[in-house]
Design a protein around this motif. Structure first.
Motif: not given
Length: 154
Positions: A121, A117, A26-28, A30-33, A23-24, A51
């Motif tokens: 970021r 989140k 993916r978020e870093r 900048g992509k969605s699930q 998850r971390a 996740e």
């Protein structure tokens, strides 16, 4: 299925910790699930299951995931030390829910929970700042804001 050695975490615990790492990352990136699920040929619900640790992810999918978010496959496994899991299971962390995983780019701990989140970021933005003096200024600014909040709370 073979039994785990005494003191090692359960499969669910390992899946949950690895899922936090997925998850971390993916978020870093900048992509969605949904973005990652489409690229991997699975639903966003399947990405959610990876996740949150309710489903194990295959090595093929780990490889595809890493490629999709632009990281090395080995970086996903960085910090996955059974001894760290033992410490987590024993409550050996200073903060409740703190993951036993580190960001290999700067050894910052990824912390689950409130504001996670925003933390991801912030770390991602900080890692993109090339100027060392600017990074020091950002750290000093964050420390000054935290000290101000501490003074107001006192």
């Amino acid at each position: 299925m073979p039994k785990r050695s005494p003191g090692l975490p359960s499969d669910d615990h390992v899946n949950r910790r690895f899922g936090e790492r997925l998850r971390a990352c993916r978020e870093r990136a900048g992509k969605s699930q949904s973005d990652v699920g489409t690229a991997l040929g699975v639903s966003f619900q399947q990405i959610q299951k990876y996740e949150n640790g309710s489903t194990s992810i295959s090595l093929n999918r780990i490889f595809d995931f890493a490629d999709n978010v632009g990281i090395s496959m080995s970086s996903l496994f960085e910090g996955l030390d059974p001894r760290a899991f033992q410490a987590a299971a024993a409550g050996g962390f200073a903060e409740e829910g703190q993951a036993a995983l580190t960001d290999d780019a700067d050894d910052m701990r990824l912390v689950a929970g409130q504001y996670s989140k925003q933390k991801v970021r912030l770390i991602g933005a900080f890692n993109r700042v090339a100027d060392a003096k600017a990074r020091v200024t950002l750290i000093e600014m964050a420390e000054a804001l935290a000290a101000r909040d501490d003074d107001q709370a006192a």
